[in-house]
Design an enzyme around this catalytic site. Structure first.
Site, PDB file in Angstrom:
ATOM      1  CG  ASP A 283       7.117  -0.492  -8.271  1.00 15.65           C
ATOM      2  OD1 ASP A 283       6.312  -1.146  -8.394  1.00 15.65           O
ATOM      3  OD2 ASP A 283       6.982   1.018  -8.193  1.00 15.65           O
TER       4      ASP A 283
HETATM    5  C1  GLC Z   1       4.922   0.998  -5.230  1.00 21.13           C
HETATM    6  C2  GLC Z   1       4.054  -0.025  -6.369  1.00 21.13           C
HETATM    7  C3  GLC Z   1       3.185   0.099  -7.380  1.00 21.13           C
HETATM    8  C4  GLC Z   1       2.729   1.555  -7.033  1.00 21.13           C
HETATM    9  C5  GLC Z   1       3.489   2.509  -7.408  1.00 21.13           C
HETATM   10  C6  GLC Z   1       3.011   4.132  -6.931  1.00 21.13           C
HETATM   11  O1  GLC Z   1       5.589   1.210  -4.977  1.00 21.13           O
HETATM   12  O2  GLC Z   1       4.890  -1.054  -6.610  1.00 21.13           O
HETATM   13  O3  GLC Z   1       2.443  -0.767  -7.821  1.00 21.13           O
HETATM   14  O4  GLC Z   1       1.436   2.008  -8.043  1.00 21.13           O
HETATM   15  O5  GLC Z   1       5.007   2.306  -5.955  1.00 21.13           O
HETATM   16  O6  GLC Z   1       2.763   3.929  -5.746  1.00 21.13           O
END
Ligand code: GLC
Length: 746
Positions: A283
């Site tokens: 993430d």
């Molecule tokens: C965010 C979220 C994740 C998302 C990623 C990209 O922090 O936790 O669900 O897909 O970053 O935006």
């Protein structure tokens, strides 16, 4: 003797062959693709390999990233949706870098791209996987039409705490429903035969993120391996079996280990047990956050831990691109580990056909945005997602004879908030609000008095109340702004914010029929509001076409069929409360509550079971609940046997009758209870659901087959199996009604 020896030798050879046979690809790869991967990998320098493992969120000018791309230092980008820029990024990588490896372009396409569908919690409320799959397919057509080929969706986090803002993004509290929705979205996004409109799904957040302590986002979780295997892992395993191409690690540390450095889940379970051969991405900076967790001393340390645990791609820590090369040199990371990560990345790029066609047809892509059939599907999804929580008979309203309509409330005309959280590419200019839909359908009959969240002054009610007195019916649209749910947006108070409840009281006092519609990203605690309206519809932020959908429901063009995908609490103090709980040694028996009895001196006991003295232990609305304009009756529930072998098939049959005056669709649900296990088992678990459309007065006999193997669980010995014993089975319209039938597994 000789014959036996030959047989043994043959058996040995067969088993050896089985061991050397490559596991079947879960993402649909084949020998041709694998050969191409090896050929390309053999040409790559270590630096180019590491470049593929680096994902960058881009913005601004393409030229800012051109050099890094020419040097093969970026394998994927996210947050660019301009097709012209995406084509330019791809051109640089394909035509100006040494090996011409195309980019994987990612985006959070969570519930639609331009055409926004209900938030995933609303999609789950449809209990309609086919419709959800269609919506995901539409999202893929629109997103790939602008060059996006990877979505960070579906989110599979089981959520049982509505304080957690990200409940909005998932499919709620139930394992079975979550798994069916996950399969539907994976199929929809990726399509059956990957082609230009195929968008790689990303199942997230692996794993247990929704159990954040206190319902506070990013907080630690403390799930046992058995809880993981019985509740949080099954939806991910189902999605892997459905062919999910990628997976994202979660922010949380579970039992002290951050997921982004957790070898047990990323290798032992994901790779070794499930055979997943897709791509694992972190993430956003979740690798870097392992320093904050106290799981690594610096970026080099956490990069080493992540890649050795099984992470293939780094989203926005820059840990791989900065340190992996020196860590190979130091022996902290073997190049073979990097080779495997790059194989997983190249496999997805090849499956998507990016090497053959990395570019997007800009004109063709523009033509598919907001197509009529897309908007129609979004409207139908919204219609099926709405839950009728209360109706004293006022609904459906009579469109032919309705007089003047007062429309008010903060969500009556909120084109941005109606789209809900994670609607990055939804354009509020395309939103059709309830006010817009009502004005179009009932020209000259709608009086709109705006009411905003921030209006705390009672004086604002006076004009609304006087308008209510002049109206024949009051339609009030309440709820929460989109920003109050989603990532990092958690609430400790789940009542309607501001003075919305007071507004409802004032409107009721005006003496005209009041119909309330709530639009929110979570199940709010609306018990105190129910007495002040004659009917209530509950819509988890319904998206672009929420207005027409709600008007069709209010006036009976469509009969509500939505069911609660999460338990609705009476008060936030009851959290966590969900239907598939264990029985405990002292289950609640409905004892009297504190406020039901005078507190006389000398009271000796107020009950001795698992409940709250002030609020009891029953929710406001259970999982799977939802009313209709008609009524349904279940009867003749029968099983084909009373005893089943562990590998048997249970055939359930039941009669379902539409006993009311409206055509309607019922979500018939089948729950099972394992009465005694090597570990305590839930009082009920959903094992099947299906939508049954019946005309007024129609009845149908429905037959369902449930493999006994679906009753398996991780028991005391850690094995996944069905344990013999006594079971009960319910067929009903929600998780809290119906009488069980019994059967045994031998
Ligand atoms: C965010 C979220 C994740 C998302 C990623 C990209 O922090 O936790 O669900 O897909 O970053 O935006």
């Amino acid at each position: 003797m000789k014959y036996t020896r030959t047989l043994l030798l043959a058996a040995l050879l067969v088993s050896l062959a089985a061991c050397t046979q490559p596991k079947p690809s879960t993402v649909g790869s084949d020998a041709g693709i694998e050969k191409r991967i090896e050929q390309l990998l053999s040409k790559m320098t270590l630096s180019e390999k590491i470049g593929q493992m680096n994902q960058v969120s881009v913005g601004g000018e393409v030229s800012n990233y051109a050099e890094a791309m020419r040097n093969g230092q970026i394998g994927s980008i996210l947050n660019e949706v301009d097709p012209v820029k995406i084509n330019e990024f791809q051109r640089i990588c394909v035509e100006e870098s040494r090996l011409g490896i195309p980019l994987l372009v990612g985006r959070d396409v969570i519930h639609g791209f331009h055409t926004v569908f209900p938030i995933p919690l609303g999609l789950a409320a449809t209990f309609d996987p086919a419709l959800v799959e269609q919506g995901a397919r539409i999202a893929a057509v629109e997103a790939t039409g602008q060059g996006v080929r990877w979505t960070f969706s579906p989110m599979l986090d089981i959520a049982r705490d509505p304080r957690w803002g990200r409940m909005a993004e998932g499919s709620g509290e139930d394992v079975w429903l979550d798994a069916r929705m996950a399969e539907a979205m994976v199929r929809g996004y990726q399509g059956t035969d990957p082609d230009g409109s195929s968008m790689a799904a990303c199942i997230k957040h692996f794993v247990g993120y929704g159990a954040a302590e206190g319902g506070r986002d990013y907080n630690s979780t403390f799930l046992t391996e058995r809880q993981l295997r019985n509740v949080y892992l099954p939806p991910f395993e189902a999605a892997v079996k459905a062919g999910a191409m990628t997976l994202m690690t979660s922010f949380n540390d579970n039992d002290g280990v951050p997921s982004t450095g957790n070898t047990f889940i990323l290798k032992d379970i994901l790779r070794d047990e499930w055979g997943f051969d897709g791509l694992v991405v972190t993430d956003w900076n979740s690798m870097g956050e392992m320093i904050s967790h106290g799981f690594g001393v610096d970026r080099k340390d956490v990069a080493c831990k992540a890649v050795n645990a099984g992470v293939d791609m780094d989203m926005m820590t820059f840990g791989f691109i900065s340190h992996l090369e020196e860590m190979v040199a130091s022996g902290c990371v073997k190049e073979s580990v990097i080779d495997n990560a790059v194989r997983n990345i190249l496999r997805i790029k090849m499956l998507l056909g990016l090497f053959e066609n990395p570019y997007v047809d800009v004109a063709a892509g523009q033509a598919v945005q907001y197509a009529e059939n897309h908007l129609d599907a979004a409207r139908r999804s919204a219609e099926e997602s709405v839950i009728l929580l209360k109706n004293d008979g006022i609904l459906p309203l009579d469109a032919a004879h309705v007089g003047s309509i007062l429309v008010t409330g903060p969500m009556a005309d909120a084109p941005h908030d109606q789209l809900g959280t994670w609607a990055f590419d939804g354009e509020k200019s395309h939103t059709v609000t309830p006010l817009m839909a009502l004005r179009e359908r009932f020209p000259g009959k709608v009086n709109y008095v705006p009411y905003g969240y921030s209006r705390e002054r009672r004086t604002r009610f006076d004009d609304i109340v006087s308008a209510a007195r002049r109206a024949d019916v009051v339609l009030v649209f309440l709820g929460e702004e989109a920003i109050l749910s989603g990532e990092a947006h958690c609430l400790a108070d789940l009542n309607l914010i501001g003075t919305q409840s007071e507004l409802l009281v004032a409107l009721k006092a005006a003496g005209k029929p009041v119909v309330a519609t709530v639009m929110a990203g979570r199940p709010l605690t609306i018990e105190r509001d129910l007495p002040n309206c004659r009917a209530m519809l509950y819509a988890f932020h319904p998206g672009t076409m929420g207005g027409p959908a709600l008007v069709n429901l209010l006036f009976g063009d469509v009969n509500p069929s939505g069911k609660t995908p999460v338990t609705f609490l009476r008060t936030v103090g009851q959290v966590p409360m969900y239907y598939s709980h264990t029985m405990t040694g002292r289950p609640y028996k409905g004892e009297t509550l504190l406020n039901d009895i005078a507190l006389e001196a000398g009271q000796t006991s107020l009950g001795n079971t698992s409940y709250y003295l002030d609020y009891g232990a029953r929710p406001l609305f259970p999982f799977g609940y939802g009313l209709s304009y008609t009524t349904f009756d279940y009867s003749d529930i029968a099983l084909d046997k009373t005893v089943y072998p562990a590998d048997g098939m249970i055939t359930v049959s039941f009669k379902l009758a539409n006993t009311g005056a409206f055509d309607g669709t019922e979500v018939a649900q089948i729950y099972v209870r394992d009465l005694v296990g090597s570990v305590t088992r839930p009082v009920k678990e959903l094992k099947h659901f299906e939508r049954v459309a019946l005309k007024a007065g129609e009845q149908r006999t429905v037959q369902v087959q449930i493999p006994v193997s679906e009753l398996a669980f991780c028991g005391l010995d850690g094995a996944w199996k069905v344990e013999p014993g006594d079971f009960q089975l319910w067929v009903s319209g929600d998780s809290d009604s119906g009488q069980p039938v019994s059967f045994k597994v031998q």
